[in-house]
Design an enzyme around this catalytic site. Structure first.
Site, mmCIF file in Angstrom:
data_model
loop_
_atom_site.group_PDB
_atom_site.id
_atom_site.type_symbol
_atom_site.label_atom_id
_atom_site.label_comp_id
_atom_site.label_asym_id
_atom_site.label_seq_id
_atom_site.Cartn_x
_atom_site.Cartn_y
_atom_site.Cartn_z
ATOM 1 N N VAL A 1 0.829 -1.166 -0.058
ATOM 2 C CA VAL A 1 -0.015 -0.039 0.125
ATOM 3 C C VAL A 1 0.901 1.126 -0.020
ATOM 4 O O VAL A 1 1.869 1.115 0.621
ATOM 5 C CB VAL A 1 -0.770 0.007 1.294
ATOM 6 N N CYS A 2 0.305 2.302 -0.502
ATOM 7 C CA CYS A 2 1.078 3.454 -0.885
ATOM 8 C C CYS A 2 1.788 4.057 0.879
ATOM 9 O O CYS A 2 1.010 3.838 1.641
ATOM 10 C CB CYS A 2 -0.013 4.771 -1.061
ATOM 11 N N PRO A 3 3.114 4.266 0.912
ATOM 12 C CA PRO A 3 3.878 4.726 -0.057
ATOM 13 C C PRO A 3 4.946 3.578 -0.785
ATOM 14 O O PRO A 3 5.743 3.929 -1.476
ATOM 15 C CB PRO A 3 4.567 5.865 0.720
ATOM 16 N N ASP B 1 -2.702 -1.220 -5.765
ATOM 17 C CA ASP B 1 -3.175 -0.051 -4.834
ATOM 18 C C ASP B 1 -3.427 1.119 -5.649
ATOM 19 O O ASP B 1 -2.541 1.572 -6.553
ATOM 20 C CB ASP B 1 -2.041 0.413 -3.840
#
Lengths: 86, 467
Positions: free
Chosen positions: A25-27, A52
């Site tokens: 997931v981000c980042p 994502d």
């Protein structure tokens, strides 16, 4: 299936390296992509697969700013696939 | 005729793709979020007027925020787990500038607490947007470190939310409301995100160093192309020409059905005495929808200038903040001019102190690690991101367990002493004695913040390119 905004025929270019960041997931997808591109030589290509949705903004922005060439961008059922040339 | 139908269909398809499939520009999402934030403030002012006039004292909507909603949703989870944690009860009411609580209302159901409804509205808006874009998919991280980041980020955000009395979405409302708390929140979250970004960089370096020992030399295993997919639903067909599976094809239809059902529920809800809460849910839905479409993320806006060197989201956030400052103004002036509606002037203002700064910094680290704050988590939960579910549940539980601490006299004395006796003590127009001066100061602070993050982003990106 999905949307394809490929600027060139992606099948004509095979990736020098592939990076699977599905499940991250981000980042982290962005950080991993940046780190791997940094280790590659100019002209090498990288295929990134992520799921994502943050990468839909971040990877094109990275290519635009860093001068990398975004050869193609595909969306396949919630998975986002990018082909980038350094 | 055929040509006409083709033309209309063609126009509709192109428009649908542009609006519902492709990502919106960040500035467009920021404008839609500002519209929904201003709508929520307007609905809250209207519900206050109806409460004060006696027309409907039980339908108390509030401007966009999630803090008390965290407590209520956490309370539901605590009850399910066997009443662990501290006792809670859903309530609403208006604390007048002099500190008196008026129109106190205890609700029979925690979901009637206005900000719990806001949270569910953002979740619903995110879900509808993800389904319309065919972007819903259950995504499970196989890498254990993602769970570690979710839980540690959730714990820090849970504590941070209690100390700063809110979350980044509350900070947007509070900035528009011109409270001192908002300046401390933005400062604290920026500092926290800086350290959060440093932790992520360190973790990635460590990860790369470990992988180098046994992988392809670049620090990463080669891609296992769909052989070991981490998207557990929907399943993609074996070959690319296998057609679109029904689980993807009919996502927009499901979105339409959900929207129609929700409109019916909200009409019913309005009819039985809660029109303001129903409208407020609608405004929150628009927020969730706009956030998912643009990929707007507070965690990203605060963290990326220090991590990857991008500040486009930070500038979009600054646009949102400035639009809210200007958009809330008519309602605030109405509150200032009408004694019965005095609360409309100070909606969303909370006591401030060093606790807000500490809490915001803790929250900043937590949201950098988790990858999302409360409202980000809601729309990304609706996209099927299982890591985000874990972070959100942790955050909800931790904040609900420690929320009562916030009401203790020692806590107020140490961490939030300013504005406890008169909330106008932390209200910028009151402190400065002038609305225009307060508006100019707030906009100036936001512009400076955006410039600072833009400068940091340039510095970070230059280091990346040169390094």
């Amino acid at each position: 299936m999905g949307t394809d905004t490929g600027k060139t025929d992606a099948k004509a270019v095979s990736a020098s390296k592939r990076l699977d960041v599905k499940g991250f997931v981000c980042p982290r997808p962005m950080v991993m992509t940046m780190n791997l591109l940094k280790t590659m030589n100019p002209g090498d290509t990288l295929e990134v697969v992520a799921n994502d949705s943050s990468v839909k903004h971040s990877i094109p922005s990275l290519c635009e700013r860093a001068g990398y060439k975004l050869l193609s961008q595909r969306d396949e059922g919630g998975e986002f696939i990018f082909l980038i040339q350094k | 005729m055929d040509e006409f139908e083709f033309g209309v269909l063609g126009w509709w398809r192109a428009w649908y793709k542009k609006f519902f499939r492709e990502k919106w520009p960040l500035w467009l999402s920021a404008i839609f979020m500002a519209i929904s934030g201003i709508m929520a403030y307007g609905i809250a002012t209207w519900s206050l007027a109806r409460t004060v006039s006696g027309a409907n004292p039980y339908d108390q909507s509030k401007p966009l925020g999630t803090f008390l909603g965290l407590k209520e949703l956490g309370g539901i989870i605590n009850n399910l787990l066997g009443k662990i944690g501290l006792p809670h009860y859903p309530f609403s009411g208006y604390i007048w500038p002099d500190g008196t609580v008026n129109f106190f209302r205890q609700y029979p159901n925690p979901l009637l607490e206005p900000t719990a409804g806001t949270m569910l509205g953002i979740l619903f808006g995110g879900l509808v947007a993800a389904l319309l874009a065919k972007e819903f998919a259950l995504k499970v991280p196989l890498d254990k470190s993602e769970y570690g980041l979710a839980v540690s980020g959730g714990v820090m955000m849970g504590f941070g939310a209690v100390f700063m009395f809110g979350c980044p979405l509350v900070s947007t409302t509070n900035i528009g409301a011109m409270g001192v708390q908002s300046i401390l929140m933005v400062t604290g979250m920026t500092i926290g995100s800086y350290f959060g970004a440093k932790i992520i960089v360190w973790l990635e370096k460590r990860r790369m160093a470990l992988k180098l020992a046994f992988s392809d030399g670049a620090g990463y295993r080669p891609l296992m192309h769909f052989e070991k997919t981490r998207t557990i639903w929907p399943r993609l067909p074996e070959s690319a020409d296998g057609g679109e599976p029904a689980s993807i094809k009919y996502q927009p239809h499901l979105a339409l059905a959900l929207m129609l059902a929700m409109v019916a529920v909200l009409f019913r809800f309005g009819h039985i005495g809660y029109p303001a809460l129903a409208l407020s849910f609608g405004a929150a839905t628009l927020t969730g929808f706009a956030m998912q479409r643009g990929g707007i993320c507070f965690a990203h806006a605060y963290r990326e200038p220090f991590l990857s060197g991008f500040a486009d989201m930070s500038r979009a956030m600054a646009l949102l903040y400035i639009l809210l400052i200007l958009g809330f103004l008519p309602m605030k002036l109405l509150g200032a001019a009408t004694p019965d509606l005095a609360y409309a002037e100070i909606f969303a203002i909370s006591p401030a102190g060093v606790g807000v700064l500490i809490g915001a910094a803790l929250f900043g680290v937590g949201m950098a690690l988790n990858g999302a704050c409360v409202s980000d988590s809601l729309w990304r939960t609706a996209e099927g991101q299982v890591k985000i579910w874990i972070g959100l549940l942790t955050l909800i539980c931790v904040s609900s367990w420690f929320f009562p601490m916030r009401e203790e006299p020692w806590f107020k004395t140490i961490f939030a002493p300013y504005g406890s006796k008169n909330i106008r003590d932390v209200y910028l127009p009151h402190i400065l004695g002038s609305y225009p001066l307060a508006v100019a100061l707030m906009i100036g602070i936001i512009v400076l913040w955006a410039l600072l993050l833009t400068w940091f982003s340039g510095r970070t990106f230059r280091k990346y390119m040169e390094g």
